[in-house]
Design a protein around this motif. Structure first.
Motif, PDB file in Angstrom:
ATOM      1  N   VAL A   9      -3.162  -3.490  -7.703  1.00 45.78           N
ATOM      2  CA  VAL A   9      -2.695  -2.107  -7.844  1.00 45.78           C
ATOM      3  C   VAL A   9      -3.872  -1.174  -8.109  1.00 45.78           C
ATOM      4  CG1 VAL A   9      -1.334  -0.534  -9.273  1.00 45.78           C
ATOM      5  CG2 VAL A   9      -0.373  -2.737  -8.593  1.00 45.78           C
ATOM      6  N   THR A  10      -4.798  -1.614  -8.927  1.00 47.78           N
ATOM      7  CA  THR A  10      -5.974  -0.784  -9.237  1.00 47.78           C
ATOM      8  C   THR A  10      -6.803  -0.522  -7.986  1.00 47.78           C
ATOM      9  OG1 THR A  10      -6.079  -1.659 -11.500  1.00 47.78           O
ATOM     10  CG2 THR A  10      -8.063  -0.598 -10.629  1.00 47.78           C
ATOM     11  N   ILE A  11      -6.983  -1.578  -7.148  1.00 46.60           N
ATOM     12  CA  ILE A  11      -7.737  -1.407  -5.899  1.00 46.60           C
ATOM     13  C   ILE A  11      -7.033  -0.420  -4.975  1.00 46.60           C
ATOM     14  CG2 ILE A  11      -8.461  -2.575  -3.775  1.00 46.60           C
ATOM     15  CD1 ILE A  11      -8.992  -5.069  -5.478  1.00 46.60           C
ATOM     16  N   VAL A  12      -5.711  -0.569  -4.851  1.00 41.04           N
ATOM     17  CA  VAL A  12      -4.939   0.351  -4.004  1.00 41.04           C
ATOM     18  C   VAL A  12      -5.063   1.785  -4.503  1.00 41.04           C
ATOM     19  CG1 VAL A  12      -2.616   1.000  -3.258  1.00 41.04           C
ATOM     20  CG2 VAL A  12      -3.303  -1.401  -3.226  1.00 41.04           C
ATOM     21  N   LEU A  13      -4.958   1.950  -5.810  1.00 43.43           N
ATOM     22  CA  LEU A  13      -5.091   3.290  -6.380  1.00 43.43           C
ATOM     23  C   LEU A  13      -6.500   3.845  -6.163  1.00 43.43           C
ATOM     24  CD1 LEU A  13      -3.156   2.906  -9.763  1.00 43.43           C
ATOM     25  CD2 LEU A  13      -2.458   4.264  -7.780  1.00 43.43           C
ATOM     26  N   GLY A  14      -7.499   2.957  -6.275  1.00 40.01           N
ATOM     27  CA  GLY A  14      -8.869   3.400  -6.050  1.00 40.01           C
ATOM     28  C   GLY A  14      -9.083   3.878  -4.626  1.00 40.01           C
ATOM     29  N   LEU A  15      -8.531   3.152  -3.646  1.00 42.64           N
ATOM     30  CA  LEU A  15      -8.644   3.558  -2.244  1.00 42.64           C
ATOM     31  C   LEU A  15      -7.905   4.861  -1.990  1.00 42.64           C
ATOM     32  CD1 LEU A  15      -8.189   0.079  -0.495  1.00 42.64           C
ATOM     33  CD2 LEU A  15     -10.303   1.383  -0.747  1.00 42.64           C
ATOM     34  N   PHE A  16      -6.727   4.990  -2.600  1.00 45.23           N
ATOM     35  CA  PHE A  16      -5.974   6.239  -2.427  1.00 45.23           C
ATOM     36  C   PHE A  16      -6.706   7.401  -3.091  1.00 45.23           C
ATOM     37  CE2 PHE A  16      -2.658   9.391  -3.120  1.00 45.23           C
ATOM     38  CZ  PHE A  16      -1.997   9.367  -1.900  1.00 45.23           C
ATOM     39  N   PHE A  17      -7.371   7.124  -4.196  1.00 43.12           N
ATOM     40  CA  PHE A  17      -8.169   8.161  -4.850  1.00 43.12           C
ATOM     41  C   PHE A  17      -9.297   8.638  -3.938  1.00 43.12           C
ATOM     42  CE2 PHE A  17     -12.106   8.920  -7.316  1.00 43.12           C
ATOM     43  CZ  PHE A  17     -11.770  10.167  -7.821  1.00 43.12           C
ATOM     44  N   LEU A  18      -9.979   7.699  -3.263  1.00 46.84           N
ATOM     45  CA  LEU A  18     -11.039   8.083  -2.327  1.00 46.84           C
ATOM     46  C   LEU A  18     -10.475   8.929  -1.190  1.00 46.84           C
ATOM     47  CD1 LEU A  18     -13.079   4.746  -2.086  1.00 46.84           C
ATOM     48  CD2 LEU A  18     -13.661   6.820  -3.360  1.00 46.84           C
ATOM     49  N   LEU A  19      -9.290   8.566  -0.695  1.00 48.34           N
ATOM     50  CA  LEU A  19      -8.648   9.346   0.356  1.00 48.34           C
ATOM     51  C   LEU A  19      -8.305  10.744  -0.149  1.00 48.34           C
ATOM     52  CD1 LEU A  19      -7.478   9.370   3.232  1.00 48.34           C
ATOM     53  CD2 LEU A  19      -5.335   8.468   2.279  1.00 48.34           C
ATOM     54  N   THR A  20      -7.841  10.820  -1.384  1.00 45.66           N
ATOM     55  CA  THR A  20      -7.507  12.114  -1.981  1.00 45.66           C
ATOM     56  C   THR A  20      -8.752  12.982  -2.149  1.00 45.66           C
ATOM     57  OG1 THR A  20      -5.695  11.062  -3.215  1.00 45.66           O
ATOM     58  CG2 THR A  20      -6.385  13.237  -3.942  1.00 45.66           C
ATOM     59  N   VAL A  21      -9.845  12.352  -2.556  1.00 44.01           N
ATOM     60  CA  VAL A  21     -11.106  13.094  -2.708  1.00 44.01           C
ATOM     61  C   VAL A  21     -11.560  13.638  -1.358  1.00 44.01           C
ATOM     62  CG1 VAL A  21     -13.566  12.854  -3.226  1.00 44.01           C
ATOM     63  CG2 VAL A  21     -11.861  11.885  -4.765  1.00 44.01           C
ATOM     64  N   TYR A  22     -11.443  12.804  -0.307  1.00 41.75           N
ATOM     65  CA  TYR A  22     -11.826  13.250   1.030  1.00 41.75           C
ATOM     66  C   TYR A  22     -11.003  14.472   1.430  1.00 41.75           C
ATOM     67  CZ  TYR A  22     -11.969  13.569   6.087  1.00 41.75           C
ATOM     68  OH  TYR A  22     -12.074  14.057   7.363  1.00 41.75           O
ATOM     69  N   VAL A  23      -9.702  14.406   1.219  1.00 36.82           N
ATOM     70  CA  VAL A  23      -8.835  15.538   1.559  1.00 36.82           C
ATOM     71  C   VAL A  23      -9.226  16.770   0.756  1.00 36.82           C
ATOM     72  CG1 VAL A  23      -6.462  16.413   1.434  1.00 36.82           C
ATOM     73  CG2 VAL A  23      -6.896  14.110   2.289  1.00 36.82           C
ATOM     74  N   SER A  24      -9.517  16.575  -0.520  1.00 36.79           N
ATOM     75  CA  SER A  24      -9.884  17.702  -1.385  1.00 36.79           C
ATOM     76  C   SER A  24     -11.180  18.359  -0.926  1.00 36.79           C
ATOM     77  CB  SER A  24     -10.020  17.228  -2.836  1.00 36.79           C
ATOM     78  OG  SER A  24      -8.798  16.717  -3.318  1.00 36.79           O
ATOM     79  N   LEU A  25     -12.181  17.550  -0.599  1.00 35.50           N
ATOM     80  CA  LEU A  25     -13.459  18.099  -0.143  1.00 35.50           C
ATOM     81  C   LEU A  25     -13.305  18.790   1.212  1.00 35.50           C
ATOM     82  CD1 LEU A  25     -15.895  15.194  -1.125  1.00 35.50           C
ATOM     83  CD2 LEU A  25     -15.601  17.404  -2.267  1.00 35.50           C
TER      84      LEU A  25
END
Length: 438
Positions: A9-25
């Motif tokens: 779950v932590t890995i999945v959340l980490g990957l989704f966080f990176l995707l969210t950061v990409y969208v934000s930037l």
């Protein structure tokens, strides 16, 4: 939750966080761009005497419904007659397109004569045939710039006057794109198209022009320098989006693509959902093909040559997901964080790392949502108010933009899945012979 489950779950959340950061930037970058779209659009060139020699090619395949009105419109162009020529490229039509051209005294090239082998598919193949027919290597001696129009397009009478002046004043750039307006906006789909174009014209195209970034070539209503085009083989492109492919070639050659905000090309937006999806799937297929095939050379150029901001800008453009996809990622992030918070008020479900990711995903998503809201409402209102004669209708226009954007998700996904398939051109039907905007 056991240790293995927590790790997954932590890995999945980490990957989704990176995707969210990409969208934000990505969102932040385009929001910064919008700041340069406000204010009156002012010419940064003076109107000059007619000098530039233009060749205008009008791409037409079975366009008997609209080609007559397009020809009538083009006859109103205000420019020295000896400095431009217009040809309709009658590309394998089986209807009366050629007959109408003949009846109206318009020069046309019939690709059905098969005087040259076909190079590629669809519109660019027809244009390439026309270039062969007109002399190809000798065209640079006859013309300075080639203008591409679609068979449904109407243009402002002074379009060549403005382009001639900007072309000369700006040191003869490789390409100039004009303002893309709409003939129609009667139903929700065509209105969504129109609103999207109005926002893009001002807060993407005009904004980028003002700060010296490469503009996007929009498939119609643009000019390209003939000598540059001939040097690169004409319209011998490999994708279903020859406009984007041409733009990338110019940027990789350190060339310039400029924007003209003062003359417009009016084209017909689809009102039929099925036709629209086919069109946008073709766009997406071609876009992803150009993105993937240009990734390595663009990365190499980013690290080895000057003009890094221009290259980075183009890479962001190539690999930027549809706005609706990004918005969906943002909404999913916010909802997931809220649901987690409600479900774990009294229990410990995630590891400390997982909880941090949830917190960061919520924060980044909330900021992105705020930026999306600004782009949609503030920018849409301003673009419509300043650049169009539409009466601003908040609810109808907002719903139309959402409808257009969210139906684009399917086209984006299908285009991504079929990005290697660049051999089938899907024609967009046209029937509007006059502008129907309010």
């Amino acid at each position: 939750m056991n240790d293995i489950g927590e790790v997954i779950v932590t890995i999945v959340l980490g990957l989704f966080f990176l995707l969210t950061v990409y969208v934000s930037l990505n969102t932040l970058y385009y929001v910064i761009l919008t700041f340069f779209g406000f204010g009156s659009a002012k010419r940064d060139y003076t109107i000059m005497e007619d000098q530039t020699r233009f060749l205008i090619l009008v791409a037409a395949h079975n366009e008997e419904k609209v080609i007559g009105s397009t020809i009538d419109n083009l006859k109103n162009i205000n420019y020295r007659n000896d400095l431009y020529d217009i040809y309709v490229v009658n590309d394998n039509s089986t209807d009366r397109t050629g007959d109408i051209c003949r009846e109206k005294g318009m020069k046309f090239i019939n690709t059905g004569d098969k005087l040259f082998p076909r190079e590629g598919v669809g519109k660019p193949a027809g244009l390439q045939y026309a270039l062969r027919y007109l002399g190809f290597e000798k065209l640079a001696d006859q013309y300075d710039c080639l203008m591409i129009l679609d068979a449904d397009n109407h243009v402002d009478p002074d379009i060549l006057i403005e382009l001639n002046s900007q072309y000369i004043a700006k040191g003869k750039p490789e390409a100039i794109q004009t303002y893309l307006d709409s003939k129609n906006s009667a139903n929700s789909l065509s209105l969504g198209y129109a609103m999207s174009y109005y926002i893009t014209n001002r807060f993407f195209q005009l904004a980028k022009y003002r700060i010296g970034l490469p503009n996007a070539i929009g498939g119609t209503g643009f000019i390209v320098r003939v000598d540059y085009l001939m040097k690169h083989g004409g319209f011998r492109f490999h994708s279903l989006t020859e406009d984007l492919e041409l733009e990338m070639e110019i940027v990789k050659d350190n060339g310039r693509v400029l924007w003209n905000h003062f003359v417009r090309v009016y084209d017909e937006k689809p009102e039929n959902f099925k036709i629209s999806i086919k069109q946008r799937t073709r766009w997406s297929q071609g876009h992803w093909y150009v993105a993937f095939t240009n990734f390595k050379p663009m990365v190499k150029k980013l690290f080895t040559e000057k003009g890094k901001l221009k290259i980075l800008d183009q890479m962001i453009y190539l690999f930027g997901m549809a706005r609706a996809v990004q918005m969906s990622i943002v909404v999913i992030g916010i909802l997931a964080a809220i649901m987690y918070g409600l479900a774990t008020q009294d229990t410990q479900v995630l590891s400390t790392a997982g909880e941090r990711f949830i917190f960061l995903i919520f924060g980044a998503s909330a900021v992105s949502l705020l930026l999306f809201t600004y782009q949609l409402f503030i920018c849409m209102y301003y673009a419509i108010k300043v650049d169009t004669n539409h009466k601003f209708k908040f609810v109808r226009m907002s719903l139309s933009v959402f409808y257009y954007a969210y139906t684009f998700i399917y086209a984006q996904v299908m285009g991504l899945l079929k990005w290697k398939q660049q051999h089938t051109w899907v024609k967009t039907e046209h029937n509007k012979t006059a502008r129907e905007n309010p």
